[in-house]
Write an enzyme that holds these catalytic residues in place. Structure first.
Site, PDB file in Angstrom:
ATOM      1  N   LYS A 142     -94.999 -96.209  72.318  1.00  0.00           N
ATOM      2  CA  LYS A 142     -95.946 -95.704  71.327  1.00  0.00           C
ATOM      3  C   LYS A 142     -96.915 -96.810  70.924  1.00  0.00           C
ATOM      4  CE  LYS A 142     -92.835 -92.384  69.084  1.00  0.00           C
ATOM      5  NZ  LYS A 142     -93.600 -91.180  69.489  1.00  0.00           N
TER       6      LYS A 142
ATOM      7  N   ARG B 289     -85.390 -84.421  73.057  1.00  0.00           N
ATOM      8  CA  ARG B 289     -84.888 -83.262  73.798  1.00  0.00           C
ATOM      9  C   ARG B 289     -83.775 -83.659  74.763  1.00  0.00           C
ATOM     10  NH1 ARG B 289     -90.886 -82.089  75.927  1.00  0.00           N
ATOM     11  NH2 ARG B 289     -91.282 -83.062  73.911  1.00  0.00           N
TER      12      ARG B 289
HETATM   13  N1  BES Z   1     -90.211 -88.652  67.530  1.00  0.00           N
HETATM   14  C1  BES Z   1     -91.331 -88.186  68.238  1.00  0.00           C
HETATM   15  C2  BES Z   1     -92.054 -87.036  67.523  1.00  0.00           C
HETATM   16  C3  BES Z   1     -92.642 -87.335  66.171  1.00  0.00           C
HETATM   17  C4  BES Z   1     -93.991 -87.578  66.042  1.00  0.00           C
HETATM   18  C5  BES Z   1     -91.881 -87.286  65.030  1.00  0.00           C
HETATM   19  C6  BES Z   1     -94.548 -87.811  64.794  1.00  0.00           C
HETATM   20  C7  BES Z   1     -92.427 -87.516  63.791  1.00  0.00           C
HETATM   21  C8  BES Z   1     -93.778 -87.774  63.673  1.00  0.00           C
HETATM   22  C9  BES Z   1     -90.916 -87.708  69.609  1.00  0.00           C
HETATM   23  O1  BES Z   1     -89.837 -88.351  70.173  1.00  0.00           O
HETATM   24  C10 BES Z   1     -92.080 -87.929  70.513  1.00  0.00           C
HETATM   25  O2  BES Z   1     -92.409 -89.059  70.723  1.00  0.00           O
HETATM   26  N2  BES Z   1     -92.666 -86.861  71.027  1.00  0.00           N
HETATM   27  C11 BES Z   1     -93.790 -86.952  71.896  1.00  0.00           C
HETATM   28  C12 BES Z   1     -93.551 -86.020  73.039  1.00  0.00           C
HETATM   29  C13 BES Z   1     -94.511 -86.209  74.176  1.00  0.00           C
HETATM   30  C14 BES Z   1     -94.255 -87.547  74.853  1.00  0.00           C
HETATM   31  C15 BES Z   1     -94.317 -85.078  75.151  1.00  0.00           C
HETATM   32  C16 BES Z   1     -95.020 -86.559  71.099  1.00  0.00           C
HETATM   33  O3  BES Z   1     -94.928 -85.696  70.216  1.00  0.00           O
HETATM   34  O4  BES Z   1     -96.058 -87.171  71.310  1.00  0.00           O
HETATM   35 MN    MN Z   2     -90.375 -90.112  71.205  1.00  0.00          MN
END
Ligand code: BES
Ligand code: MN
Ligand code: ZN
Length: 525
Positions: free
Chosen positions: A303, A377
């Site tokens: 991230k 997931r």
């Molecule tokens: N933990 C994140 C989702 C999240 C985002 C939670 C903002 C709380 C606030 C999750 O693990 C994630 O990173 N999801 C990705 C999925 C993508 C890589 C398909 C996302 O939402 O960008």
């Molecule tokens: Mn994530």
């Protein structure tokens, strides 16, 4: 070194030796609530309620008379409308002394729902805090309520106060917030017995909410998967059976999806299984499954730096499940409920999984991990499968801070609800309206499911740019058999969510009140 830190470190070590949590772990600050019969209070700080337009009735009207109409005059002079969530601070001269009062708005009493009374209590607690009033008498002597008894109304106001009182001040020195915290309240009601009895249950739920908030607020250097498991272990004092699975146990079970996420971190994963068997012996349980990523860097698909600190809250689903099980046990709910949380840290390292890796889940299905940041997931795939295999639940509900996409779709007002069962979805939606923890149903469909077909494995863990929250839910559904199932995407509600009269904390504890209500209305015998 700052001497304060020296002391803290020493006590940290000491506590570890004693086998306790690293830091004192209380369920919020203390708040003594007492219910007393309605009578004109002699002393003070008083909280009294006014209906729309500043109308005073019952004991509040008597207090006004005793003060020669001062309260009503002040309401008029200040043009205080007494809508909900409005309060007015008063200094009332009486016998040469100044007495403190807070007038709190009720709006139209006939329209008050239980949730509104909790919010009224929260608003009162907030007004007391900002007025530095630590001990107050609350004149919960309402008239004109519709379908809410006196005792319940008083208990709800008290519960709202208890919820609002929460502060995460563990790392602040000196603990200045503690000085303004409301420490005691005497709630006057015509039905002290039922108020007391109901408040006992509401308090159990509030403490579950506080546990969930504490877990979400706790930084990830403290709250590792092992520490999380240890804290959940403390709930066993209330009669919850807690089993903790370690990596070798999970390896035996074939949980390759969960373990793949964990492999980049030096903090080992845990899978915690909580059982509260308060229902009939033969009754199949309702299962709650939570995503517990104690920190989500994204892994190798890392991230961006900005805002990454919020990912300490990526265990909001697991926190909710823990708080819920605590609440059900503390109020001795007549239900068989299990909570299963997958606790993992998602880190990049030489041992971390790579984009393109293929892992085998406990279900036997293989997963192509195209993005290591779609880790929730993967954890849930194994946790859901485990829940179904071991417990044959009649209903399964998972909660996860799963996608940023749900924030884009729904903001922070609703959590995303996905379900294979209309009745279950309807029940959760209604509980959401009743508690104020609202959900919005999102679709599942074969066309979305196709987006996660993989050319080299059974499924891939991302579905492309479109419909991100839905393809995530479709992924989960591949690991659910025909059990009625609901998935709540709580990325917008579990952390840094909207502040409300009953919550001012970053970690909201969202979902504990919702699912407690769901259980109370539909699954208790
Ligand atoms: N933990 C994140 C989702 C999240 C985002 C939670 C903002 C709380 C606030 C999750 O693990 C994630 O990173 N999801 C990705 C999925 C993508 C890589 C398909 C996302 O939402 O960008
Ligand atoms: Mn994530
Ligand atoms: Zn995540």
């Amino acid at each position: 070194m700052n001497p304060r830190w020296a002391i803290r470190e020493a006590s940290l070590r000491f506590c570890h030796k004693a086998g306790k949590s690293a830091l004192p772990h209380s369920i919020g600050l203390l708040m003594k609530i007492k219910f007393s019969p309605v009578s004109l209070p002699r002393s003070g700080p008083l909280v009294l309620f006014a209906a729309t337009g500043g109308k005073l009735s019952g004991l509040a009207a008597k207090v006004n008379e005793k003060s020669d109409g001062y309260v009503a005059n002040a309401i008029k002079a200040a043009k205080f409308e007494a809508n909900r969530e409005q309060t007015m601070d008063l200094l009332v001269p009486s016998n040469g002394q100044l007495r403190r009062m807070v007038v709190a708005g009720l709006g139209d009493p006939a329209k008050l729902q239980p949730r509104d009374l909790e919010y009224v209590g929260g608003t009162v607690c907030g007004a007391l805090q900002s007025g530095k009033i630590t001990d107050a008498v609350i004149l919960a002597d309402f008239s004109g309520l519709n379908a809410i008894s006196d005792g319940e109304a008083a208990a709800l106001v008290a519960a709202g106060m208890r919820l609002r009182q929460y502060q995460f001040s563990r790392y602040k020195s000196p603990k200045s917030d503690d000085k303004t915290a409301v420490k005691a309240a005497t709630v006057l009601t015509s039905d002290t017995a039922s108020a007391q009895r109901l408040y006992h249950k509401f308090e159990a739920v509030a403490e579950g909410v506080h546990l969930a908030r504490d877990l979400v607020n706790e930084p990830a250097n403290v709250l590792t998967p092992a520490e999380f498991a240890k804290r959940v272990g403390e709930v066993s004092k209330l009669g919850v059976k807690v089993d903790v699975l370690r990596p070798k146990d999970m390896k035996k079970l074939g949980m390759g999806a969960l373990l793949g996420v964990a492999q980049g971190s030096t903090n080992e994963p845990r899978l915690v299984v909580m059982q509260w068997m308060g229902g009939n012996r033969s009754e199949r349980p309702i299962a709650f499954v939570g995503k517990g990523v104690t920190f989500d860097t994204g892994g190798i698909s890392m991230k961006p730096a900005s805002g990454m600190e919020d990912m300490k809250g990526d265990m909001g689903g697991a926190a909710c499940v823990s708080g819920l099980l605590r609440a059900l046990a503390a109020r001795k709910a007549k239900v068989n409920a299990v909570g299963i949380i997958g606790l993992v840290e998602n880190m990049p390292s030489g041992a971390a999984q790579r984009p393109g890796d293929v892992v085998r889940s406990m279900s036997g299905k293989t997963i192509a991990v195209l993005n290591t940041d779609a880790e929730g997931r993967l954890i849930l795939a194994d946790a859901l499968w485990y829940a179904q295999k071991r417990f044959k639940p009649k209903v399964i509900i998972d909660l996860a801070t799963l996608t940023g996409a749900i924030l884009i779709a729904l903001g922070k007002e609703h959590a995303g609800l996905f379900s294979n069962n209309d009745e279950l979805a309807g029940r959760i939606s209604q509980a959401g309206v009743d508690t104020g923890e609202r959900v919005w149903r999102m679709p599942l469909a074969a066309e979305y499911d196709r987006l996660i077909d993989s050319d080299i494995a059974d499924v891939k863990n991302i579905g492309g740019r479109n419909a991100g929250a839905i393809t995530a839910a479709q992924f989960l559904q591949r690991f659910v058999n025909d059990t009625p199932w609901a998935h709540l995407d709580v990325a917008g509600t579990a952390m840094d969510s909207n502040r409300t009269p009953i919550n001012q904390s970053w970690g909201s504890g969202w979902g504990v009140r919702l699912l407690n209500k769901l259980v109370a209305d539909h699954y208790e015998t």
